[in-house]
Scaffold this motif. Sequence first.
Motif, PDB file in Angstrom:
ATOM      1  N   GLY A 100       3.648  -1.098   6.081  1.00 18.38           N
ATOM      2  CA  GLY A 100       3.529  -2.485   6.515  1.00 18.38           C
ATOM      3  C   GLY A 100       2.254  -3.173   6.086  1.00 18.38           C
ATOM      4  O   GLY A 100       1.936  -4.254   6.567  1.00 18.38           O
ATOM      5  N   ARG A 101       1.513  -2.553   5.167  1.00 19.42           N
ATOM      6  CA  ARG A 101       0.265  -3.154   4.680  1.00 19.42           C
ATOM      7  C   ARG A 101       0.360  -3.424   3.181  1.00 19.42           C
ATOM      8  O   ARG A 101       1.063  -2.717   2.453  1.00 19.42           O
ATOM      9  N   GLY A 102      -0.411  -4.390   2.722  1.00 19.91           N
ATOM     10  CA  GLY A 102      -0.427  -4.656   1.297  1.00 19.91           C
ATOM     11  C   GLY A 102      -1.433  -5.725   0.916  1.00 19.91           C
ATOM     12  O   GLY A 102      -2.111  -6.306   1.775  1.00 19.91           O
ATOM     13  N   ILE A 103      -1.496  -5.963  -0.391  1.00 21.79           N
ATOM     14  CA  ILE A 103      -2.484  -6.878  -0.978  1.00 21.79           C
ATOM     15  C   ILE A 103      -1.778  -7.812  -1.948  1.00 21.79           C
ATOM     16  O   ILE A 103      -0.991  -7.370  -2.791  1.00 21.79           O
TER      17      ILE A 103
ATOM     18  N   PHE B 185     -10.594  -4.712  -4.551  1.00 23.88           N
ATOM     19  CA  PHE B 185      -9.591  -5.395  -3.731  1.00 23.88           C
ATOM     20  C   PHE B 185      -8.937  -4.469  -2.711  1.00 23.88           C
ATOM     21  O   PHE B 185      -8.402  -4.930  -1.713  1.00 23.88           O
ATOM     22  N   LEU B 186      -8.920  -3.186  -2.982  1.00 18.33           N
ATOM     23  CA  LEU B 186      -8.137  -2.256  -2.174  1.00 18.33           C
ATOM     24  C   LEU B 186      -8.840  -1.969  -0.848  1.00 18.33           C
ATOM     25  O   LEU B 186      -9.988  -1.539  -0.830  1.00 18.33           O
ATOM     26  N   PHE B 187      -8.144  -2.231   0.262  1.00 19.64           N
ATOM     27  CA  PHE B 187      -8.728  -1.870   1.553  1.00 19.64           C
ATOM     28  C   PHE B 187      -8.168  -0.531   2.013  1.00 19.64           C
ATOM     29  O   PHE B 187      -7.057  -0.149   1.678  1.00 19.64           O
ATOM     30  N   LYS B 188      -8.992   0.184   2.780  1.00 18.03           N
ATOM     31  CA  LYS B 188      -8.624   1.520   3.263  1.00 18.03           C
ATOM     32  C   LYS B 188      -8.318   1.449   4.752  1.00 18.03           C
ATOM     33  O   LYS B 188      -8.549   0.431   5.394  1.00 18.03           O
ATOM     34  N   ALA B 189      -7.823   2.570   5.276  1.00 14.42           N
ATOM     35  CA  ALA B 189      -7.648   2.655   6.726  1.00 14.42           C
ATOM     36  C   ALA B 189      -8.984   2.360   7.395  1.00 14.42           C
ATOM     37  O   ALA B 189     -10.048   2.686   6.868  1.00 14.42           O
TER      38      ALA B 189
ATOM     39  N   LEU C 289       0.819  -1.216   0.000  1.00 15.20           N
ATOM     40  CA  LEU C 289       0.000   0.000   0.000  1.00 15.20           C
ATOM     41  C   LEU C 289       0.851   1.263   0.000  1.00 15.20           C
ATOM     42  O   LEU C 289       0.450   2.284  -0.546  1.00 15.20           O
ATOM     43  N   ASN C 290       2.018   1.167   0.635  1.00 20.32           N
ATOM     44  CA  ASN C 290       2.880   2.341   0.740  1.00 20.32           C
ATOM     45  C   ASN C 290       3.456   2.701  -0.627  1.00 20.32           C
ATOM     46  O   ASN C 290       4.044   1.852  -1.306  1.00 20.32           O
ATOM     47  N   ASN C 291       3.290   3.951  -1.037  1.00 21.94           N
ATOM     48  CA  ASN C 291       3.808   4.435  -2.331  1.00 21.94           C
ATOM     49  C   ASN C 291       3.255   3.654  -3.525  1.00 21.94           C
ATOM     50  O   ASN C 291       3.956   3.453  -4.527  1.00 21.94           O
ATOM     51  N   MET C 292       2.007   3.203  -3.432  1.00 23.04           N
ATOM     52  CA  MET C 292       1.402   2.458  -4.542  1.00 23.04           C
ATOM     53  C   MET C 292       1.193   3.390  -5.736  1.00 23.04           C
ATOM     54  O   MET C 292       0.779   4.536  -5.570  1.00 23.04           O
ATOM     55  N   SER C 293       1.482   2.883  -6.933  1.00 27.21           N
ATOM     56  CA  SER C 293       1.327   3.699  -8.134  1.00 27.21           C
ATOM     57  C   SER C 293      -0.152   3.989  -8.389  1.00 27.21           C
ATOM     58  O   SER C 293      -1.030   3.238  -7.957  1.00 27.21           O
ATOM     59  N   GLU C 294      -0.410   5.078  -9.099  1.00 25.88           N
ATOM     60  CA  GLU C 294      -1.791   5.450  -9.421  1.00 25.88           C
ATOM     61  C   GLU C 294      -2.452   4.372 -10.272  1.00 25.88           C
ATOM     62  O   GLU C 294      -3.628   4.064 -10.098  1.00 25.88           O
ATOM     63  N   GLU C 295      -1.672   3.770 -11.158  1.00 24.24           N
ATOM     64  CA  GLU C 295      -2.201   2.713 -12.035  1.00 24.24           C
ATOM     65  C   GLU C 295      -2.664   1.509 -11.220  1.00 24.24           C
ATOM     66  O   GLU C 295      -3.765   0.982 -11.417  1.00 24.24           O
ATOM     67  N   ASN C 296      -1.813   1.057 -10.280  1.00 23.55           N
ATOM     68  CA  ASN C 296      -2.185  -0.085  -9.441  1.00 23.55           C
ATOM     69  C   ASN C 296      -3.349   0.258  -8.512  1.00 23.55           C
ATOM     70  O   ASN C 296      -4.226  -0.577  -8.267  1.00 23.55           O
ATOM     71  N   THR C 297      -3.353   1.486  -7.999  1.00 24.38           N
ATOM     72  CA  THR C 297      -4.456   1.917  -7.131  1.00 24.38           C
ATOM     73  C   THR C 297      -5.786   1.835  -7.868  1.00 24.38           C
ATOM     74  O   THR C 297      -6.762   1.274  -7.362  1.00 24.38           O
ATOM     75  N   LYS C 298      -5.814   2.384  -9.074  1.00 25.32           N
ATOM     76  CA  LYS C 298      -7.049   2.360  -9.870  1.00 25.32           C
ATOM     77  C   LYS C 298      -7.492   0.930 -10.163  1.00 25.32           C
ATOM     78  O   LYS C 298      -8.674   0.594 -10.072  1.00 25.32           O
TER      79      LYS C 298
END
Length: 349
Positions: free
Chosen positions: A197-200, A176-180, A160-169
């Motif tokens: 420390g978080r990711g998918i 799939f993307l979880f939020k705080a 999740l840290n520094n995830m690219s805009e492309e992967n985020t979209k």
Amino acid sequence: MKYLQEYPKSLEGSKSLLAKYLSKEVFEELKDKVTSNGFTLTQVINSGVQNPDSGIGAYVGDEESYEVFASLFDPIIEEYHGFKKEDKHKSNLNSNDLNAPNPDPTGEYILSTRIRVGRNVKNIPLGPAINDEQRDAIEKEVSEVLSSFENNLGGKYYPLNNMSEENTKSLIQDHFLFKAGDRFLETAGLNRNWPNGRGIFHNNEKTFLVWINEEDELRIISMQQGGNIKEVFVRLVTAINTLSQKFEFAYNDHLGYITSCPTNLGTAMRASVHIKLPNLGDKMDEFKIIADKYHVQIRGVHGEHSQSEGGIYDISNKRRLGVSEVECVQDMYDGVVALIKREKELSKI
């Protein structure tokens, strides 16, 4: 966080299980107790104190919390799960014991099936108490193991840290993307140092997913379109067994798999379908009677506290502790079969 030395006034009038079972006497008994990881009663109850509208209101920072603060957690667990402190949990991940032929082979009712479990690594503090170094180590070790998966489980890890805009979209599009976490998880200490420390991880077919360090250290998820519930379960079990060869998960004979929220104890499993039931949706009293008979929960299409859209509901197992994983999925399956049967009858009236 300051240690509470006086009974919190915000619990007066609260309908949470915390407010019900944290009497002033229990508060006095527990207020100075602390686990070996330094987790205190103040931290246990902070979410419920800050959010009096909580359903439960108490979280743990480690397995030991359930013993140290037993006079609070034992009655909460007994009321929520119907499970007494002398009872033993049982686990069964043998997919051969599940009787679940596809209840909707034509795809008329079931849109999708999803089964997930929570897991936490043994002897590591849980989310509310874990420190940044421990959280980062979990992410590194688990993501490395997942990245070695092959065949139908093989895929890619996305921090999740520094995830690219492309992967985020892309991950948002796939849901799939979880939020705080929300305010309840925030005040439980589960959002600290977000998003580090978080990711998918997801496989190439997008039918297997692992969330690292969301509410639990691992959320292991198997899913696909349609109603082949057994196929989803088999894939989940394969993933759990593969991960269990590398990590020992927190588990005990009384509470089963250990989770920070007491509602997830036991199997830590939620087996669900998105299903179209417009006629039953118009007869909610009858809908609830069938659901209660088969120990399933009715939720809106976007989960808890959401509404149905287009007659679509989320149906999942209600029982988690004191029943096995196979029984959880069987509950959900049997409930879905009964709901489809009644929906068909109502459509002919």
